[in-house]
Design an enzyme around this catalytic site. Sequence first.
Site, PDB file in Angstrom:
ATOM      1  N   ARG A   1      -6.747  34.658 130.239  1.00  0.00           N
ATOM      2  CA  ARG A   1      -6.909  36.273 130.367  1.00  0.00           C
ATOM      3  C   ARG A   1      -7.742  36.680 131.449  1.00  0.00           C
ATOM      4  O   ARG A   1      -8.647  35.570 132.026  1.00  0.00           O
ATOM      5  CB  ARG A   1      -7.458  36.648 128.955  1.00  0.00           C
ATOM      6  N   ASP A  33     -10.035  30.640 130.607  1.00  0.00           N
ATOM      7  CA  ASP A  33      -9.701  29.885 129.463  1.00  0.00           C
ATOM      8  C   ASP A  33     -10.331  30.600 128.149  1.00  0.00           C
ATOM      9  O   ASP A  33     -11.602  30.661 128.223  1.00  0.00           O
ATOM     10  CB  ASP A  33      -9.861  28.535 129.684  1.00  0.00           C
ATOM     11  N   ASP A  76     -23.579  35.800 134.265  1.00  0.00           N
ATOM     12  CA  ASP A  76     -22.366  36.594 133.765  1.00  0.00           C
ATOM     13  C   ASP A  76     -21.755  37.532 135.099  1.00  0.00           C
ATOM     14  O   ASP A  76     -21.645  37.194 136.121  1.00  0.00           O
ATOM     15  CB  ASP A  76     -22.409  37.447 132.476  1.00  0.00           C
TER      16      ASP A  76
END
EC number: 3.1.1.17
Length: 240
Positions: A48, A66, A146
């Site tokens: 995604r 993944d 992140d």
Amino acid sequence: MTQEVGAFVPARTGGFICAMREGFYRYDPVSQAAAPIVEIETHLPGNRFNDGKCDAAGRFWAGTMDEKEEGPSGALYCLEADLGCRRVLTDVTISNGLAWSADNRTMYYIDSTTREVVAFDYDLGTGSLTAPRTAVRFGDDEGLPDGMAIDREGMLWIAIWGGGKVIRCNPATGARLQTVLVDASHVTSCAFGGERLDELYITTARQGLSERQLADEPHAGGVFRFKTATQGYATVPFGG
């Protein structure tokens, strides 16, 4: 929209461009209709889209991951202003933060599982990447880098998944300059906003937290605001 949205940016022609599970879409917030632009990785149903952002030329950069975070099946894509799409990087596990230097000669990129922020020489005219090198490296005990933002002093503000913080780093030296503690362990990204672009808006997640952890972190999944001593940049809309 019924699909999961990984990232979205405003379009100069109106509405939004979204990186969704099955590809790039144009989204009209009035009709709530999503029209496909290009399908991506239809042969990889376990992948995604995740994070994404526009460069100064209005290209939309967004990467896949993944979903089980088990292997490097993802990639980094670039959607051009003319809606042409190209794959730029491969062998990515969790595509995340993006940022560009003020002179647009350097692009910073995070694949979270590498625990690194990688710097590339960047050509704004062509959108090409060369000369990858490590700008910031995180230890195994620091959590995973992140999303991120860059301020007008050229310093990176990096959200730390599993670390409950955002760290301001100097990409030239890797030095940690400031730590912003967040009342949630899974810190996902950050962006500058406010009238003077001196407010850092920090997003967090509830994913993967047990009921006990959620009880200890009642604000997990919320958005936090931190007043900074420096200014950042406004979001660049999609389109040339």
